[in-house]
Design an enzyme around this catalytic site. Structure first.
Site, PDB file in Angstrom:
ATOM      1  CG  ASN A 103      -1.813   1.199   1.300  1.00  0.00           C
ATOM      2  OD1 ASN A 103      -2.410   1.562   0.285  1.00  0.00           O
ATOM      3  ND2 ASN A 103      -1.934   1.828   2.461  1.00  0.00           N
ATOM      4  CG  HIS A 105      -0.652   6.300   4.661  1.00  0.00           C
ATOM      5  ND1 HIS A 105      -2.031   6.304   4.726  1.00  0.00           N
ATOM      6  CD2 HIS A 105      -0.229   7.165   5.624  1.00  0.00           C
ATOM      7  CE1 HIS A 105      -2.418   7.124   5.680  1.00  0.00           C
ATOM      8  NE2 HIS A 105      -1.341   7.658   6.245  1.00  0.00           N
ATOM      9  CB  SER A 132       5.139   5.483   4.072  1.00  0.00           C
ATOM     10  OG  SER A 132       5.550   6.601   4.822  1.00  0.00           O
TER      11      SER A 132
HETATM   12  C1  GRF Z   1      -3.003   8.537  -2.814  1.00  0.00           C
HETATM   13  O1  GRF Z   1      -2.816   9.741  -2.167  1.00  0.00           O
HETATM   14  C2  GRF Z   1      -2.515   7.401  -1.932  1.00  0.00           C
HETATM   15  O2  GRF Z   1      -1.482   7.776  -1.082  1.00  0.00           O
HETATM   16  C3  GRF Z   1      -3.734   7.074  -1.134  1.00  0.00           C
HETATM   17  O3  GRF Z   1      -4.811   7.258  -2.007  1.00  0.00           O
HETATM   18  C4  GRF Z   1      -4.459   8.208  -3.016  1.00  0.00           C
HETATM   19  C5  GRF Z   1      -4.741   7.573  -4.352  1.00  0.00           C
HETATM   20  O4  GRF Z   1      -4.654   8.470  -5.423  1.00  0.00           O
HETATM   21  N1  GRF Z   1      -3.622   5.729  -0.595  1.00  0.00           N
HETATM   22  P1  GRF Z   1      -4.828   7.943  -6.928  1.00  0.00           P
HETATM   23  O5  GRF Z   1      -6.214   7.306  -7.040  1.00  0.00           O
HETATM   24  O6  GRF Z   1      -3.754   6.953  -7.215  1.00  0.00           O
HETATM   25  O7  GRF Z   1      -4.735   9.154  -7.793  1.00  0.00           O
END
Ligand code: GRF
Length: 210
Positions: A103, A105, A132
């Site tokens: 994932n 984050h 991260s």
């Molecule tokens: C990102 O900010 C990621 O860190 C979080 O969700 C968002 C996804 O953005 N987990 P996208 O759909 O890839 O544009």
């Protein structure tokens, strides 16, 4: 070749970065729990099979996760990449993919798990922020961090401007970490121990700073 599935709920800009990165693994499928996620368009344009599994069609989280699991098995997936996937996964699903699910984050974990990270960073007055990448474990945003990208907070930053820079960074950091996984350079041994190129990873890799 490593077969990758990407789980999405929204815009999918991280999915796009993974598509554009020409990974040595192959993205064999995209699953969205929202039918109108723009990420689905991106998958279509890249000729990647996609599938909508709407969580609201299932009576329980377990039933929803089981449906995803079936699809992932049908695609014969090796690695699951969460890219803006906005559902909490059941321990059973997480366990099934332990060491094979990543994932990203938008914070420098372990700081600011959960939502609204940019606002919280600004409220605290931190100098540094970022993103991260971690292996997914049953506890939310708590798996050991593999790599981070760092952003310096400017005095004129708003939550929106910070979010934009962190997002930009995510698109650099995530493909690099996924590639390390595809190449077998990252080995998950336990919740607290990862091998990077054969050695125990003590601190997160610092991939980029802007
Ligand atoms: C990102 O900010 C990621 O860190 C979080 O969700 C968002 C996804 O953005 N987990 P996208 O759909 O890839 O544009």
């Amino acid at each position: 070749m490593i077969k990758i599935a990407v789980l999405v709920s929204g815009s999918g800009s991280n999915l796009q970065a993974l598509i554009d990165a020409n990974l040595s693994g192959k993205i064999v499928g995209v699953v969205s729990n929202r039918p109108n996620a723009y990420a689905l368009e991106r998958a279509k344009k890249a000729n990647i099979p996609s599938c909508i599994i709407e969580h609201k069609d299932f009576p329980t989280r377990e039933a929803f996760d089981d449906a995803m699991q079936k699809q992932l098995q049908a695609w014969d997936v090796d690695v699951v990449i969460l890219a803006g996937f906005m559902r909490i996964l059941t321990p059973k699903f997480v366990h099934a993919w332990e060491g094979r699910m990543l994932n990203i984050h938008p914070s420098l974990l372990p700081a600011y798990k959960g939502m609204h990270t940019h606002q919280r960073v600004l409220r605290t007055g931190d100098m540094w922020h970022g993103c991260s990448v971690h292996f997914v474990t049953a506890e939310l945003d708590a798996g050991q961090t593999i790599a981070q990208g760092v952003v310096q907070v400017q005095h004129h930053d708003t939550a929106e401007s910070l979010a934009a820079r962190v997002h930009q960074l995510e698109h650099v950091v995530y493909p690099q970490v996924v590639e390390l996984l595809c190449q077998g350079h990252l080995l998950y041994q336990s919740n607290t121990q990862i091998l990077y190129k054969g050695k125990i990873l003590k601190d997160p890799l610092q991939i980029c700073q802007i």
